[in-house]
Motif scaffolding. Structure first.
Motif, short mmCIF file in Angstrom:
data_model
loop_
_atom_site.label_atom_id
_atom_site.label_comp_id
_atom_site.label_asym_id
_atom_site.label_seq_id
_atom_site.Cartn_x
_atom_site.Cartn_y
_atom_site.Cartn_z
N ILE A 199 0.83 -1.21 0.00
CA ILE A 199 0.00 0.00 0.00
C ILE A 199 0.87 1.26 0.00
O ILE A 199 1.80 1.38 0.78
CB ILE A 199 -0.92 0.04 1.25
N GLY A 200 0.54 2.13 -0.88
CA GLY A 200 1.11 3.48 -0.82
C GLY A 200 2.52 3.64 -1.36
O GLY A 200 3.10 4.70 -1.28
N VAL A 201 3.08 2.57 -1.90
CA VAL A 201 4.46 2.68 -2.37
C VAL A 201 4.54 2.25 -3.84
O VAL A 201 3.97 1.24 -4.23
CB VAL A 201 5.38 1.76 -1.55
N ASP A 202 5.23 3.03 -4.62
CA ASP A 202 5.39 2.69 -6.01
C ASP A 202 6.54 1.71 -6.22
O ASP A 202 6.43 0.75 -6.97
CB ASP A 202 5.68 3.94 -6.84
N ALA A 241 0.69 -2.99 -7.57
CA ALA A 241 -0.24 -2.55 -6.55
C ALA A 241 -1.49 -3.43 -6.57
O ALA A 241 -1.56 -4.37 -7.35
CB ALA A 241 -0.61 -1.09 -6.78
N GLY A 242 -2.46 -3.09 -5.76
CA GLY A 242 -3.66 -3.92 -5.59
C GLY A 242 -4.32 -4.32 -6.89
O GLY A 242 -4.87 -5.40 -7.01
#
Lengths: 680, 225
Positions: free
Chosen positions: B59-62, B84-85
């Protein structure tokens, strides 16, 4: 895919166009669980960009019979206390798709886009040559099919190997003319590793080259530019979504006058460097533009003309007809007949204010096409936990009869997925829901050409050109010409987008006259005088797209209160509508959302003691919907983090807890008043 | 383990690079594969030397960044882009693929179905990203969780053949849990990326515009005129 979706989310977003993607990202960024689905196999809906082969399959899809059937299976899946609002099974926003290929195509040649359907990259280099007939690729055969009703391609195909000198000045001699068709084919089939376009042998671009280099194309369905001080740029920066995108500045503003394409001087430097303008004209234009920059300060200058149109007003200014034309069509980009003086001044001011932020023109274009932008927001949403499913259709919305609220969707597998809020793109709604809605249409053309409409020292120009209406009552046509460094077309070609509001029956009827003014169909190229030659047209696509912008919520039938509709792309140059409507409300409310969305994007760190932005977002939703209730559990949630709700004597007090950056003073007051009323 | 040795420069070492002729590279490397094959674990193990049994979606990280002192003249900044998700349903945005120069396709040796999905990922990858010269980016296949029982055995020669047929640069049996072969696999991929880079140096387009806060700030200062 084997994985089953979770059956509960905070927000379900249907459609991956720009507005939907902005909302999805905003929700996800502020901590809500988001399911984002699209029934199509690609991101962006009508905002998408395609490779050449991708575009051909898109065309094929829309040329097929389209009966707009609805889903039916869901009816067994809903309970007695529920009602279903069916969604559309097949998109119907695109009409009158016509393709014309002008570039020569050797019908016996089997070509395919490199890598497009390639299963075995090891053999890429040989894939496109000498394949057995069974590898006849759909892309190629489709297009010959598409072109059969038209006469041009016949001519195009029969063109002998005449030298049409496509930018290889030194090689355009007799030797090239006599090149046998066999050699031609070979030249067109060079292995991928080598740069086909720069090969000295080649003297023109064939259809098979376009197909083969098809991945170099990123062809936008919707042609727009970003105003460098526009809402979308602001949002991209504030949300930090901008890290995913790169842009190019539009390099030239062009005008069309008396059959000629001219560069419009718009910055101070441009004006003074222009060779086309006389000294007197330069002074006049500078004086007028300087005035426009802060016209509000000098109301005496325009007050008397407020009732007039902008074009009439321009006539009263000391501007030559030449300059009036440029200001009206290329700077303000407004209509001659209907734009008021104030609107015209505002547009001119907007244009001038955007100048110089990133370059000499006010516009930016995203590398790889406009279709990147929704994807950037989707990526942001996904990085913060949003779940994405393309090729995932939704059969219906499930509405609770008692509360009138939507509680779930039923997807194409029959799975029920519940959520609190639902965002649906207009094109998913059925005729039943939209029976009171009148849609406008946008006419579009996409052209692949071999030269710029206005040659310059550099062949890497990005230009916007407004072609004024041919006859009174018809519409100005906006032309955006993209060069290969925008990553939207192959080297040696230009991608040209034409856009105007529809006035005739089909896009082709609306736009073909402008296309003919600016370009030469490829087959006729040989007849042209070298010096005066217009760019050659290699390939053209016409279509109409539905414009679902500016539709008030009341027009939709039976829309549950927690379902919000996003519109598709409009015909304007900028993206104002898309960003604004992420508020999903009438104009008066939209400014609210402009402040709310960036707020949702603010970094969450250091805000532990204030309400979660997501809750503020929902609060705003409710507020603007007039369903705000101080006893609402949501509000309780918001405030329980800050203070005990019971200790608040009135809703007014709650209000002041909101961070001041959320509202302007005026908005704050109106919110204040409304809370007071509710509380009474 | 050469990869490991040079793969642990630490922040101090990275900051200490002042030798003028040092070449710096920034490489974007993708890590793709089915849900739960250990993509995040591999990245965490490689970048942070950590492993956790507890699976958590990213979550929240590229991307995770690893700085490699490749040799005395070369500094490599490796961006490892986790998915990501969205990706568990296989729908990647182009933003994710854009400008990647190498990739790992990961499968779980204990679940045959994840191996079957490898080609789907490879095809998606090849269709959405390529090097400037049009060839596919170097891609290494990782047979992860080799500490566990195999679901279906593929002999090394079968794997070699599979890689050859499907355009993989090579393959490794890895374990993020036991830290097996991960440094080696990364080193192998970076070697291939560098080889590509030498043959086809990136031509940088200077006119590209990145929007960011710094442009804004710089600009608002100069706006007074």
């Amino acid at each position: 895919m084997a994985d089953k979706l979770p059956s509960e989310f905070d927000v379900v977003v249907i459609g991956t166009g720009l507005p939907e993607s902005i909302i999805a990202a905003a929700c996800s960024r502020s901590g809500q669980s988001v399911l984002h689905v699209d029934s199509r196999s690609y991101y962006g809906g009508n905002w998408a960009s395609f490779s050449f082969s991708g575009l051909l399959s898109w065309i094929k899809e829309y040329q097929e019979e389209n009966n707009g059937e609805e889903w039916t299976a869901w009816q067994e899946l809903i309970l007695e206390t529920e009602e279903g609002v069916a969604l559309r099974k097949k998109d119907q926003t695109i009409q009158h798709v016509e393709v014309i290929c002008y570039a020569s195509q050797d019908s016996d040649e089997h070509v395919e886009e490199v890598g497009a359907v390639q299963k075995n990259p090891g053999s890429v280099t040989s894939a496109s040559t000498n394949d057995p007939p069974d590898s006849m690729v759909t892309a190629c055969s489709d297009t010959s099919e598409l072109t059969t009703p038209l006469s041009e391609p016949e001519a195009a195909r029969e063109v002998p190997d005449v030298d049409v000198t496509l930018g290889n000045e030194n090689h355009g001699g007799d030797t090239d003319c006599s090149q046998s068709p066999l050699e031609q084919e070979k030249a067109g089939n060079l292995p991928v590793g080598e740069d086909v376009v720069d090969a000295p042998k080649k003297n023109r671009i064939t259809y098979s080259q376009i197909v083969k280099e098809g991945r170099r194309f990123n062809i936008d369905l919707t042609s727009k530019l970003l105003y460098s001080r526009g809402l979308l740029i602001d949002l991209l920066i504030k949300s930090n979504v901008s890290r995913y995108a790169e842009f190019k500045n539009v390099t030239r503003i062009l005008g069309y006058q008396e059959g000629n394409v001219l560069q419009v001087p718009c910055s101070r430097a441009d004006v003074f460097n222009s060779k086309k303008l006389t000294m007197v004209e330069k002074r006049m234009l500078m004086k007028f533009l300087t005035f426009c920059l802060d016209y509000e300060q000098q109301p005496d200058e325009y007050k008397a003309y407020e009732e007039c149109t902008f074009s009439e007003y321009l006539k009263t200014q000391k501007l030559t007809p030449n300059l009036q034309h440029f200001v009206l069509h290329s700077i303000a980009m407004t209509s001659e007949e209907s734009t008021s003086t104030l609107d015209g001044l505002r547009e001119t001011q907007n244009f001038l204010r955007c100048l110089g932020r990133y370059g000499n023109t006010p516009f930016l274009f995203p590398l790889y096409g406009q279709g990147e932008l929704p994807q950037c927001f989707c990526r942001m949403c996904a990085v913060f936990g949003g779940t994405y499913c393309l090729s995932h259709a939704v059969q219906c919305l499930v509405v609770d009869k008692e509360s009138g609220k939507c509680k779930a969707i039923i997807d194409h597998f029959g799975q029920r997925i519940s959520a609190k809020y639902f965002i649906v793109e207009d094109s998913y709604l059925t005729e039943k829901t939209c029976s009171n809605v009148t849609y406008r249409q946008i006419s579009r053309a996409v052209l692949i050409t071999d030269q710029s409409v206005l040659k310059a020292d550099s062949d890497q120009q990005i230009s916007i050109l407004t072609v004024p209406p041919v006859e009174p009552g018809s519409e100005a046509v906006r032309v955006v010409e993209l060069c290969s460094s925008t990553m939207t077309c192959m080297k040696g070609t230009y991608l040209v987008h034409l856009t105007c509001p529809s006035s005739k029956k089909t896009a082709r009827e609306d736009l073909e006259s402008v296309v003919q003014k600016l370009f030469t169909p490829y087959a006729e190229a040989e007849l042209e005088n070298e010096e005066l030659k217009k760019p050659n047209l290699l390939w053209a696509l016409y279509f109409n797209m539905r414009d679902s912008s500016d539709i008030s919520r009341e027009c939709y039938n039976d829309l549950p209160s927690n379902v919000y509709v996003c519109c598709g792309p409009d015909g304007f140059l900028g993206n104002k509508n898309a960003v604004k409507q992420t508020g999903m409300y009438s104009c008066s409310m939209s400014s609210f959302w402009n402040s709310a969305l960036p707020c949702a994007y603010k970094p969450t760190s250091g805000t532990t003691s204030s309400p979660k932005p997501s809750l503020i977002l929902i609060f705003l939703l409710k507020f603007s919907q007039n369903t705000l209730d101080p006893s609402d559990t949501l509000l309780r949630n918001v405030f329980s983090r800050v203070l005990d709700l019971n200790s608040l004597s009135s809703a007014t007090e709650m209000l002041w807890l909101f961070p001041p950056y959320l509202f302007s003073q005026g908005q704050h007051n109106s919110l204040h008043n409304r809370c007071l009323i509710k509380n009474c | 383990m050469a990869g490991g040795a040079s793969g642990e420069p630490g922040p101090g070492a990275a900051a200490g690079i002042v030798v003028p002729e040092t070449q710096e590279h920034l490489f974007k490397v993708l890590v793709i594969g089915e849900l739960g094959v250990g993509k995040t674990s591999i990245i965490k193990r490689y970048v942070h030397q950590l492993f956790s049994q507890h699976y958590r979606a990213t979550i929240g990280v590229d991307f995770a960044l690893k700085v490699l002192n490749w040799d005395s003249k070369t500094l490599v900044r490796l961006q490892l882009w986790d998915i990501a998700g969205q990706e568990r349903f296989g729908n990647m945005t182009r933003v994710y693929y854009k400008e990647a120069v190498g990739a790992f396709v990961v499968f779980d040796i204990s679940r045959e179905s994840t191996f079957e999905a490898v080609l789907k990922w490879k095809n998606d990858l090849d269709s959405k990203v390529q090097l400037a010269n049009g060839i596919p980016i170097p891609t290494v296949l990782l047979a992860n969780k080799c500490d566990q029982n195999k679901d279906n055995s593929h002999s090394p020669s079968q794997m070699d053949q599979f890689c050859k047929e499907n355009g993989f640069t090579g393959w490794f049996e890895t374990s993020a849990k036991d830290n097996i072969n991960i440094d080696e696999a990364v080193r192998f991929l970076v070697e291939n990326i560098l080889a590509n880079y030498k043959n086809f140096p990136n031509e940088d387009d200077v006119d590209k515009i990145k929007l960011d806060h710094t442009t804004l700030r710089a600009e608002s200062k100069s706006q007074c005129c």
